[in-house]
Structure formats: C-alpha cells, structure tokens
Design a protein around this motif. Structure first.
Motif, PDB file in Angstrom:
ATOM      1  N   LYS A 263       0.818  -1.211   0.000  1.00 40.98           N
ATOM      2  CA  LYS A 263       0.000   0.000   0.000  1.00 40.98           C
ATOM      3  C   LYS A 263       0.853   1.261   0.000  1.00 40.98           C
ATOM      4  CE  LYS A 263      -4.068  -1.999   2.253  1.00 40.98           C
ATOM      5  NZ  LYS A 263      -4.981  -1.925   3.430  1.00 40.98           N
ATOM      6  N   ARG A 264       1.994   1.221   0.738  1.00 42.29           N
ATOM      7  CA  ARG A 264       2.847   2.399   0.815  1.00 42.29           C
ATOM      8  C   ARG A 264       4.293   1.962   0.652  1.00 42.29           C
ATOM      9  NH1 ARG A 264       1.168   5.708   6.119  1.00 42.29           N
ATOM     10  NH2 ARG A 264       2.705   7.115   5.232  1.00 42.29           N
ATOM     11  N   SER A 265       5.035   2.671  -0.155  1.00 44.95           N
ATOM     12  CA  SER A 265       6.445   2.370  -0.346  1.00 44.95           C
ATOM     13  C   SER A 265       7.151   3.617  -0.846  1.00 44.95           C
ATOM     14  CB  SER A 265       6.626   1.239  -1.364  1.00 44.95           C
ATOM     15  OG  SER A 265       7.989   1.068  -1.675  1.00 44.95           O
ATOM     16  N   TYR A 266       8.396   3.779  -0.418  1.00 43.96           N
ATOM     17  CA  TYR A 266       9.204   4.896  -0.921  1.00 43.96           C
ATOM     18  C   TYR A 266       9.719   4.602  -2.326  1.00 43.96           C
ATOM     19  CZ  TYR A 266       9.135   6.740   3.810  1.00 43.96           C
ATOM     20  OH  TYR A 266       8.724   7.249   5.026  1.00 43.96           O
ATOM     21  N   LYS A 267       9.681   3.319  -2.703  1.00 38.49           N
ATOM     22  CA  LYS A 267      10.095   2.906  -4.039  1.00 38.49           C
ATOM     23  C   LYS A 267      11.494   3.413  -4.380  1.00 38.49           C
ATOM     24  CE  LYS A 267       5.321   2.724  -5.710  1.00 38.49           C
ATOM     25  NZ  LYS A 267       5.209   1.284  -5.467  1.00 38.49           N
ATOM     26  N   GLU A 268      12.407   3.257  -3.421  1.00 37.10           N
ATOM     27  CA  GLU A 268      13.802   3.625  -3.613  1.00 37.10           C
ATOM     28  C   GLU A 268      14.703   2.407  -3.418  1.00 37.10           C
ATOM     29  OE1 GLU A 268      13.710   8.250  -1.954  1.00 37.10           O
ATOM     30  OE2 GLU A 268      15.059   6.760  -1.069  1.00 37.10           O
ATOM     31  N   GLY A 269      15.877   2.458  -4.035  1.00 36.15           N
ATOM     32  CA  GLY A 269      16.845   1.393  -3.856  1.00 36.15           C
ATOM     33  C   GLY A 269      17.658   1.541  -2.587  1.00 36.15           C
ATOM     34  N   CYS A 270      17.533   2.676  -1.895  1.00 30.22           N
ATOM     35  CA  CYS A 270      18.255   2.929  -0.645  1.00 30.22           C
ATOM     36  C   CYS A 270      17.807   1.936   0.427  1.00 30.22           C
ATOM     37  CB  CYS A 270      17.995   4.351  -0.186  1.00 30.22           C
ATOM     38  SG  CYS A 270      18.531   4.726   1.488  1.00 30.22           S
TER      39      CYS A 270
ATOM     40  N   VAL B  28      17.949   2.258   3.623  1.00 32.58           N
ATOM     41  CA  VAL B  28      17.226   2.943   4.698  1.00 32.58           C
ATOM     42  C   VAL B  28      15.753   3.089   4.337  1.00 32.58           C
ATOM     43  CG1 VAL B  28      16.993   5.096   6.000  1.00 32.58           C
ATOM     44  CG2 VAL B  28      19.271   4.178   5.520  1.00 32.58           C
ATOM     45  N   SER B  29      15.483   3.508   3.122  1.00 33.42           N
ATOM     46  CA  SER B  29      14.088   3.655   2.705  1.00 33.42           C
ATOM     47  C   SER B  29      13.392   2.293   2.661  1.00 33.42           C
ATOM     48  CB  SER B  29      13.998   4.357   1.348  1.00 33.42           C
ATOM     49  OG  SER B  29      14.587   3.577   0.323  1.00 33.42           O
ATOM     50  N   HIS B  30      14.134   1.241   2.269  1.00 33.26           N
ATOM     51  CA  HIS B  30      13.528  -0.088   2.259  1.00 33.26           C
ATOM     52  C   HIS B  30      13.220  -0.541   3.682  1.00 33.26           C
ATOM     53  CE1 HIS B  30      12.388  -4.022   0.956  1.00 33.26           C
ATOM     54  NE2 HIS B  30      13.344  -4.614   1.652  1.00 33.26           N
ATOM     55  N   ALA B  31      14.110  -0.227   4.639  1.00 31.23           N
ATOM     56  CA  ALA B  31      13.837  -0.570   6.036  1.00 31.23           C
ATOM     57  C   ALA B  31      12.558   0.107   6.509  1.00 31.23           C
ATOM     58  CB  ALA B  31      15.010  -0.150   6.918  1.00 31.23           C
ATOM     59  N   LEU B  32      12.357   1.358   6.096  1.00 30.70           N
ATOM     60  CA  LEU B  32      11.140   2.066   6.487  1.00 30.70           C
ATOM     61  C   LEU B  32       9.921   1.495   5.782  1.00 30.70           C
ATOM     62  CD1 LEU B  32      12.488   5.731   6.597  1.00 30.70           C
ATOM     63  CD2 LEU B  32      11.931   4.230   8.526  1.00 30.70           C
ATOM     64  N   ASP B  33      10.104   0.993   4.559  1.00 32.83           N
ATOM     65  CA  ASP B  33       9.009   0.271   3.903  1.00 32.83           C
ATOM     66  C   ASP B  33       8.575  -0.924   4.748  1.00 32.83           C
ATOM     67  OD1 ASP B  33       8.943   1.917   1.688  1.00 32.83           O
ATOM     68  OD2 ASP B  33      10.131   0.578   0.420  1.00 32.83           O
ATOM     69  N   LEU B  34       9.555  -1.588   5.370  1.00 31.69           N
ATOM     70  CA  LEU B  34       9.278  -2.814   6.111  1.00 31.69           C
ATOM     71  C   LEU B  34       8.696  -2.555   7.497  1.00 31.69           C
ATOM     72  CD1 LEU B  34      12.522  -4.814   5.227  1.00 31.69           C
ATOM     73  CD2 LEU B  34      10.230  -5.208   4.298  1.00 31.69           C
ATOM     74  N   VAL B  35       9.326  -1.658   8.267  1.00 32.24           N
ATOM     75  CA  VAL B  35       8.937  -1.485   9.680  1.00 32.24           C
ATOM     76  C   VAL B  35       8.670  -0.029  10.051  1.00 32.24           C
ATOM     77  CG1 VAL B  35      10.126  -3.570  10.451  1.00 32.24           C
ATOM     78  CG2 VAL B  35      11.371  -1.385  10.409  1.00 32.24           C
ATOM     79  N   GLY B  36       8.458   0.810   9.050  1.00 33.41           N
ATOM     80  CA  GLY B  36       8.270   2.232   9.328  1.00 33.41           C
ATOM     81  C   GLY B  36       6.845   2.651   9.620  1.00 33.41           C
ATOM     82  N   GLU B  37       5.890   1.745   9.465  1.00 32.01           N
ATOM     83  CA  GLU B  37       4.502   2.109   9.761  1.00 32.01           C
ATOM     84  C   GLU B  37       4.315   2.316  11.258  1.00 32.01           C
ATOM     85  OE1 GLU B  37       2.143   2.857   7.807  1.00 32.01           O
ATOM     86  OE2 GLU B  37       2.616   1.995   5.850  1.00 32.01           O
TER      87      GLU B  37
END
Length: 213
Positions: free
Chosen positions: A4-11, A13-22
């Motif tokens: 539903k929500r993703s930063y859609k970046e290869g970084c 850090v951004s992927h970590a927030l995709d996973l557990v940033g909610e």
C-alpha cells in the motif's frame, strides 16, 4: 509484505522504512524482544493502537518474516506471537534510536512507559556499563508489579534479559513499575526505594546494584 505504501527507492534505509516504518510496527517489535506475547498482552501494552491496526501490523510483520505466530500448549492452549531471529536483530536498531531520541528537546522521560520498555532500558544501560562484561556474574529474577516476571542473566557477555523468570536465581528483586521508572531516570536512589519498602531485594544484591544505584 504490504504494497500500500512504499518509498520505491533502492536505498536500504528507505527499504527498512518500507518494512517497519509504519506506526506501531517497531513498538510491536519492542514488546516482543523479551519473549512471546498473546494478542491481548500486546493490546494492553500498546493501548493507543486499535485492535484493527494492531492486527494489520502483526499480519504485515509476519508476512515479511519479522515475527511468527504459533499455538502454545502450556499452561493452556493459546495463540502467541514471537520474533524470528531476523526480528530479534532489530534490538540494536531500537536501542540506537532510543539513545538518539534522548537528545531530543521534546522528549518527556516522565511520560508513561510499558513495563517491557523499562526492562529494556536496563538492558540498554547494561550495554554501556558492562562494555567489558558484568562485574558480578549470576541470575537475578525481577518481579514487576507483582505479576510480570523477568530473568536477568549477568555474565562476561554483559546482561541478557528474558521473560518469564527462570529457576534457582542468585538474587530476587520485587519492584513496582513507577519506582523502576524513577530509578532508571535517576529521580531517586535504590537505597531510598528499599528503605521506603517499594523495592525488596533478596540474595546477592550486588547483581542489581551493579545496574541501578
């Protein structure tokens, strides 16, 4: 993993927030670091999260492999949640975030804290105090608010904290959550709390005194 929500970046850090940033995701991890819990236990600890939101977070964290659920048979059959090894590896991340946040001018250390977060604060303190290993080795059982039980294992590796309590401890501590918070914040001394009857110590007092003054 929820898309539903993703930063859609290869970084990473951004992927970590995709996973557990909610919202509530990392607090679910925090509440499971010391051992498995039932849904109702997590609800009690994270009272600001609705049952629906908590269910979604648990589902998403299970889907990506941070936690798993299973049916425990003892003492009664019940569905519980526990962290996977990968989920447990978030512990230093949480400690680093917490240490970073203590420098914030907006942090209120007097605000309510869950019992697990207070016990984890002891674990984080031990990492600093016991960089070369605990000065005294042994096992200390800690009872918080008469019913929450934890095992504190002091060794050359530092301090390991688990839930529930173990057996044949070298020391026993009985304390209420409010007093534990005051001791962690440095608002009073351990001796004062003992003198007032809010802390009861048994066995080798050096264990807990190496952690709380």
């Amino acid at each position: 993993m929820s898309t539903k929500r993703s930063y859609k970046e290869g970084c990473s850090v951004s992927h970590a927030l995709d996973l557990v940033g909610e919202r509530w995701a990392l607090l679910v991890v925090r509440e499971l670091l010391l051992g498995p819990k039932r849904f109702s236990d997590l609800q009690d600890a994270l009272s600001g999260a609705s049952s629906n939101i908590l269910s979604i977070r648990l589902h998403d964290l299970e889907a990506i492999g941070v936690l798993r659920k299973y049916r425990a048979d003892a003492p009664v059959s019940r569905l519980v949640y526990e962290l996977t090894d990968w989920g447990h590896s978030l512990e230093p991340v949480l400690f680093a975030l917490g240490n970073w946040a203590t420098k914030s001018p907006y942090w209120d250390p007097q605000a309510p804290s869950t019992v697990d977060s207070l016990v984890l604060a002891l674990r984080a303190r031990a990492q600093f105090l016991f960089a070369a290993g605990a000065p005294v080795a042994g096992i200390c059982d800690m009872r918080v608010d008469d019913y929450r039980l934890f095992t504190l294992r002091f060794s050359e590796a530092g301090l390991v904290v688990t839930r529930p309590a173990g057996s044949d401890p070298d020391a026993v501590v009985e304390i209420d959550a409010r007093t534990l918070k005051m001791l962690i914040n440095g608002d009073e001394t351990l001796d004062d709390a003992v003198d007032e009857g809010r802390v009861k110590l048994g066995g080798d007092e050096r264990l807990i005194r190496s952690l709380i003054k």
